[in-house]
Design an enzyme around this catalytic site. Sequence first.
Site, short mmCIF file in Angstrom:
data_model
loop_
_atom_site.label_atom_id
_atom_site.label_comp_id
_atom_site.label_asym_id
_atom_site.label_seq_id
_atom_site.Cartn_x
_atom_site.Cartn_y
_atom_site.Cartn_z
N CYS A 63 78.32 39.58 71.92
CA CYS A 63 78.31 40.30 73.19
C CYS A 63 79.23 41.50 73.11
O CYS A 63 80.08 41.60 72.24
CB CYS A 63 78.83 39.43 74.33
SG CYS A 63 77.94 37.89 74.51
N GLY A 75 74.60 43.35 71.52
CA GLY A 75 73.76 42.38 72.21
C GLY A 75 72.60 43.06 72.90
O GLY A 75 72.80 44.07 73.58
N ASN A 112 83.21 37.92 75.73
CA ASN A 112 82.70 38.03 74.36
C ASN A 112 83.46 37.01 73.52
O ASN A 112 84.68 37.09 73.42
CB ASN A 112 82.94 39.45 73.84
CG ASN A 112 82.64 39.60 72.36
OD1 ASN A 112 83.17 40.48 71.71
ND2 ASN A 112 81.81 38.74 71.81
N GLY A 113 82.72 36.06 72.95
CA GLY A 113 83.37 35.04 72.13
C GLY A 113 82.73 33.69 72.39
O GLY A 113 81.68 33.61 73.02
N TYR A 151 80.11 44.62 59.31
CA TYR A 151 78.75 44.74 59.83
C TYR A 151 78.64 44.95 61.33
O TYR A 151 77.87 45.80 61.78
CB TYR A 151 77.97 43.47 59.42
CG TYR A 151 76.58 43.38 59.98
CD1 TYR A 151 75.60 44.30 59.62
CD2 TYR A 151 76.23 42.35 60.86
CE1 TYR A 151 74.32 44.21 60.14
CE2 TYR A 151 74.94 42.26 61.38
CZ TYR A 151 73.99 43.19 61.02
OH TYR A 151 72.73 43.11 61.53
#
Length: 481
Positions: free
Chosen positions: A10, A39, A113-114, A262
Amino acid sequence: MDSDKFHDECGVFGVFCKDPEKDAAPLVYYGLFSLQHRGQESSGIAAAKDKTIEVHKGMGLVGEVFNPEILSKIKGSAAIGHVRYSTHGSSSIENAQPFVSRFKLGSIAVAHNGTLTNADVVRELLEDSGIGFISSSDSEVIVNLIAKNYKKGLERALTDTIQFIKGSYALLVLTGEALVGARDPNGIRPLCLGELRGAGSGRNRSGSWILASESCAIEAAGGRYVRDIEPGEVVIINQDQVLSFSFSEKTRRAVCSFEYVYFARPDSVIDGIDVYDSRIRVGEILARESAVAADLVIGVPDSGIPAAIGYGRATGTLFGMGIVKNKYIGRTFIAPEQSMREKAVSLKHFVIRSEVKGRRVVLIDDSIVRGTTSRHLVSLLREAGAKEVHIRVCSPPVRSPCYFGIDTPHRKDLISNAGSAADLCKALGADTLEFISVKGLLESLEKPNGAGGSRPGFCLGCFTGEYPIPVPGETVNNEGL
Ligand code: SF4
């Protein structure tokens, strides 16, 4: 479509405007656009006005969920937004974020996010105390915990919540009066602070602030990067101040190393390290560790390209485009079967025949997960007339899953677990195959000379099988925490 890559989870973006008459939602919209790579399943924006919070969210890309008319209706001088790829909970509108809780004392919204490693336990405790859930997402646990503790005041509610949850989080919380950012004690997921350009500078700051997963999004919304949020730090932004405190006595930075390889956009800077520069250095280190005689070096777009440039510079090998990505194939292309995945790769990449024909080619890829893409690219290159194909990989072999917000295949599906390096090279059809070493990857993440600050630590869990946070059944490496 991209089942052969780790998937990011996210992105979060929040704005607090000093001017109460200004609407923050359009700025969040720009920020989310710049975080779209993190996302693509759903997106949402929540804004606070007159102590109430309204949210609009939907399935799809930011540009599909929002239009000028919708944005004009999201009123409020503070807002948070979220783009989602599902790692915990299914891909559905119920799990789209931000989550909003409305209760007696007010409203709050959360964008996360996580992944929480103890979400199930916390959820059960909350359910036992009569709190209902509308989604299967671990992030809803956070909004409900804060709401439950809110009578203690915002600061205390945040501290109590954060000390209860375990795992990785870059968290934004919106209340009627404040925008809050928090990063877990290891800082696994990135989060940074920016300031909106405008009224003032120096002592006369504009007083309008941004919190974002990546620095690239701050620029897109018209702001300037100020600093990263530290592991274990909470920042509360309101009309009067930017208050910062540490909620954890023991922190040890363990930033996800895959962000640099990445996930992150190349124009972002995370914890003082320029992502693009780190990718160039990976190429230079690959050249030192495993150079091979060749006529051309090419990178698998997009993140393999800077490393191919670095490799070319370091070895004197000609750098070329060789492979081009189809920009128009995206999340709508679904290939659930392995046989279809192989075909999907042909739709995603094209080889420039004139560039590779008759040449010994070094092919640089950011990672090898299932091996589907690499195998197919090698065969495309050979069909196009490449004399030799040597694969060099920007990350060490991926052998273990991620528990911190990244979607990873089962261990058995990770091709690096299927045999020796020689077996793997044969399976991919390459002439040679070499991965960067763990030491080499860490070297690529060293801050350039003179950048100042201590060298950050990194999570290497999916490469080494040692994780910075306890995970049931896995080895923990949290020395010093
Ligand atoms: S396990 Fe891998 S992908 Fe997950 S946080 Fe650690 S380095 Fe990143």
